[in-house]
Design a protein around this motif. Structure first.
Motif, PDB file in Angstrom:
ATOM      1  N   LYS A 297     -40.954  -7.604 -15.041  1.00 58.23           N
ATOM      2  CA  LYS A 297     -40.071  -7.127 -16.113  1.00 58.23           C
ATOM      3  C   LYS A 297     -40.872  -6.478 -17.243  1.00 58.23           C
ATOM      4  N   HIS A 298     -41.965  -7.111 -17.664  1.00 58.39           N
ATOM      5  CA  HIS A 298     -42.779  -6.563 -18.748  1.00 58.39           C
ATOM      6  C   HIS A 298     -43.374  -5.209 -18.371  1.00 58.39           C
ATOM      7  N   ILE A 299     -43.836  -5.084 -17.132  1.00 56.61           N
ATOM      8  CA  ILE A 299     -44.429  -3.817 -16.694  1.00 56.61           C
ATOM      9  C   ILE A 299     -43.374  -2.718 -16.643  1.00 56.61           C
ATOM     10  N   VAL A 300     -42.217  -3.029 -16.077  1.00 58.38           N
ATOM     11  CA  VAL A 300     -41.140  -2.039 -15.982  1.00 58.38           C
ATOM     12  C   VAL A 300     -40.708  -1.588 -17.375  1.00 58.38           C
ATOM     13  N   GLU A 301     -40.597  -2.511 -18.306  1.00 63.76           N
ATOM     14  CA  GLU A 301     -40.205  -2.153 -19.673  1.00 63.76           C
ATOM     15  C   GLU A 301     -41.268  -1.287 -20.342  1.00 63.76           C
ATOM     16  N   ARG A 302     -42.536  -1.558 -20.054  1.00 63.60           N
ATOM     17  CA  ARG A 302     -43.606  -0.715 -20.612  1.00 63.60           C
ATOM     18  C   ARG A 302     -43.479   0.715 -20.082  1.00 63.60           C
ATOM     19  N   HIS A 303     -42.962   0.861 -18.859  1.00 62.50           N
ATOM     20  CA  HIS A 303     -42.781   2.182 -18.253  1.00 62.50           C
ATOM     21  C   HIS A 303     -41.419   2.787 -18.595  1.00 62.50           C
ATOM     22  N   ARG A 304     -40.775   2.239 -19.639  1.00 56.10           N
ATOM     23  CA  ARG A 304     -39.484   2.734 -20.142  1.00 56.10           C
ATOM     24  C   ARG A 304     -38.395   2.661 -19.067  1.00 56.10           C
ATOM     25  N   GLY A 305     -38.512   1.661 -18.207  1.00 55.87           N
ATOM     26  CA  GLY A 305     -37.540   1.498 -17.131  1.00 55.87           C
ATOM     27  C   GLY A 305     -36.653   0.281 -17.322  1.00 55.87           C
ATOM     28  N   ARG A 306     -35.820   0.028 -16.337  1.00 60.49           N
ATOM     29  CA  ARG A 306     -34.907  -1.122 -16.358  1.00 60.49           C
ATOM     30  C   ARG A 306     -35.072  -1.897 -15.053  1.00 60.49           C
ATOM     31  N   PHE A 307     -35.060  -3.219 -15.159  1.00 57.37           N
ATOM     32  CA  PHE A 307     -35.241  -4.080 -13.990  1.00 57.37           C
ATOM     33  C   PHE A 307     -34.018  -4.961 -13.810  1.00 57.37           C
ATOM     34  N   ASP A 308     -33.615  -5.161 -12.564  1.00 51.64           N
ATOM     35  CA  ASP A 308     -32.422  -5.959 -12.304  1.00 51.64           C
ATOM     36  C   ASP A 308     -32.582  -6.698 -10.973  1.00 51.64           C
ATOM     37  N   ILE A 309     -31.894  -7.828 -10.852  1.00 53.58           N
ATOM     38  CA  ILE A 309     -31.885  -8.598  -9.612  1.00 53.58           C
ATOM     39  C   ILE A 309     -30.441  -8.868  -9.232  1.00 53.58           C
ATOM     40  N   ALA A 310     -30.074  -8.492  -8.020  1.00 56.66           N
ATOM     41  CA  ALA A 310     -28.724  -8.737  -7.516  1.00 56.66           C
ATOM     42  C   ALA A 310     -28.829  -9.606  -6.274  1.00 56.66           C
ATOM     43  N   SER A 311     -27.969 -10.618  -6.188  1.00 55.60           N
ATOM     44  CA  SER A 311     -28.020 -11.518  -5.038  1.00 55.60           C
ATOM     45  C   SER A 311     -26.695 -12.244  -4.880  1.00 55.60           C
ATOM     46  N   ARG A 312     -26.475 -12.662  -3.639  1.00 61.88           N
ATOM     47  CA  ARG A 312     -25.296 -13.468  -3.341  1.00 61.88           C
ATOM     48  C   ARG A 312     -25.683 -14.438  -2.240  1.00 61.88           C
ATOM     49  N   PRO A 313     -25.348 -15.714  -2.390  1.00 63.76           N
ATOM     50  CA  PRO A 313     -25.725 -16.690  -1.358  1.00 63.76           C
ATOM     51  C   PRO A 313     -25.303 -16.232   0.023  1.00 63.76           C
ATOM     52  N   GLY A 314     -26.260 -16.234   0.946  1.00 56.80           N
ATOM     53  CA  GLY A 314     -25.992 -15.826   2.318  1.00 56.80           C
ATOM     54  C   GLY A 314     -26.165 -14.349   2.587  1.00 56.80           C
ATOM     55  N   SER A 315     -26.395 -13.539   1.526  1.00 61.94           N
ATOM     56  CA  SER A 315     -26.500 -12.082   1.708  1.00 61.94           C
ATOM     57  C   SER A 315     -27.827 -11.506   1.253  1.00 61.94           C
ATOM     58  N   GLY A 316     -28.811 -12.360   1.032  1.00 65.90           N
ATOM     59  CA  GLY A 316     -30.116 -11.859   0.628  1.00 65.90           C
ATOM     60  C   GLY A 316     -30.177 -11.498  -0.844  1.00 65.90           C
ATOM     61  N   THR A 317     -31.321 -10.928  -1.239  1.00 66.12           N
ATOM     62  CA  THR A 317     -31.572 -10.578  -2.642  1.00 66.12           C
ATOM     63  C   THR A 317     -32.148  -9.175  -2.725  1.00 66.12           C
TER      64      THR A 317
END
Length: 328
Positions: A297-317
């Protein structure tokens, strides 16, 4: 207080009040925004419902006091009161919430880091003391089993120290915008090629090249962390997909997907917190330090980007980031 002094207070951003004989006779715009416009003409004991602050304001000599929750729950304010005339007080309010929050976060970080190091260190010392006993140390099978545990815990401490140093370096330069040109398609394919075990890592892209203004070493670290996580928490021998998509709006979407058990919704908002783990026992068994996603997250923010995590039990991440493409 003189009229020109009152006019001056009206234009400062610091909340300020004038209290005359226990009543709020003046409140600048910042104070009204903080406490409400209704405080004008109100008894100060009602305007600021804090016994310590009120006692300071009504005292002969004035002084300072800390008040909690003036703006939002958990906020901390310092009230500074100075006599400016007979029965008249100038009250200014300073928001200490950020400083208090940073100090608390620093204390929590030190406590968590100490705990994370103390646990494997205690294990190592315990096993070493056992091996020093001639009965246990003389048994080949026992000695080998204990030495493997010692090595595992020592590697955990080594990884933790490495991640702590990495996080410290990233934070030290987080305000420096990277200027090196990094081709993320090339870097993603190179990084994926480093992983020879645990399952297939495939890279797909809708373009041959995707240049960004970045720090090549840090972006490689981001990809390694995300791919390593996907392998650790995906199905044994399962596939990991890395996809890159350059958009017409000048952004690059990079996503790393695994086919694991997924993560419960309540954990998602906290996954980038330092030392936070959705599955503590599994993470430690896999050698995780609890700092990997915080580093990402810190590296992505330094690169003026956005980081996200999407997941659902049984469907991976799916861990994804949006980075601005280099225009020149």
């Amino acid at each position: 207080m003189a009229i020109d002094g009152v006019q001056l207070l009206e234009h400062i951003q610091t909340p300020a009040l004038i209290v005359s004989r226990g009543q709020v006779s003046f409140a600048n715009a910042a104070a009204k925004a903080l406490l409400g416009a209704h405080i004008l003409g109100q008894d100060v004991r009602i305007a600021i419902r804090d016994p310590l602050a009120v006692s300071v304001i009504l005292s002969e000599s004035g002084g300072t006091a800390k008040v909690g929750g003036l703006s939002v729950g958990g906020s901390v304010w310092e009230i500074d009161c100075k006599p400016v005339g007979i029965g008249e007080r100038l009250v200014t309010l300073y928001d200490l919430s950020v400083q208090v929050s940073v100090a608390r976060a620093h204390a929590d970080f030190v406590a968590n880091a100490s705990h994370e190091l103390r646990t494997p260190l205690a294990t190592v010392l315990g096993y070493v003391e056992t091996l020093m006993n001639p009965k246990a140390g003389g048994d080949e099978a026992t000695r080998e089993r204990f030495l493997k545990t010692i090595r595992h815990e020592a590697l955990r401490m080594q990884s933790l120290v490495s991640d702590l140093m990495s996080l410290s370096r990233i934070e030290a330069i987080k305000h420096e915008v990277p200027s090196e040109t990094v081709d993320m398609v090339v870097l993603a394919r190179e990084t994926a090629g480093e992983f020879r075990t645990g399952g297939a890592v495939t890279v797909t892209a809708n373009c041959e090249h995707a240049p960004i203004a970045g720090d090549r070493g840090q972006m490689a670290q981001v990809l390694r962390n995300l791919i390593d996580n996907a392998i650790k928490y995906g199905k044994p021998g399962g596939a990991v997909q890395v996809s890159l998509e350059a958009t017409n709006t000048g952004w690059l979407l990079i996503a790393v997907h695994d086919d694991g058990e997924g993560i419960a919704p309540e954990h998602l908002p906290r996954l980038t917190e330092r030392f936070y783990r959705a599955d503590t026992s599994r993470s430690r068994a896999a050698g995780g330090t609890g700092l990997g996603l915080s580093i990402v997250k810190h590296i992505v923010e330094r690169h003026r980007g956005r980081f996200d995590i999407a997941s659902r039990p049984g469907s991976g991440t799916t861990a994804s980031m949006m980075l601005p493409l280099r225009k020149d």
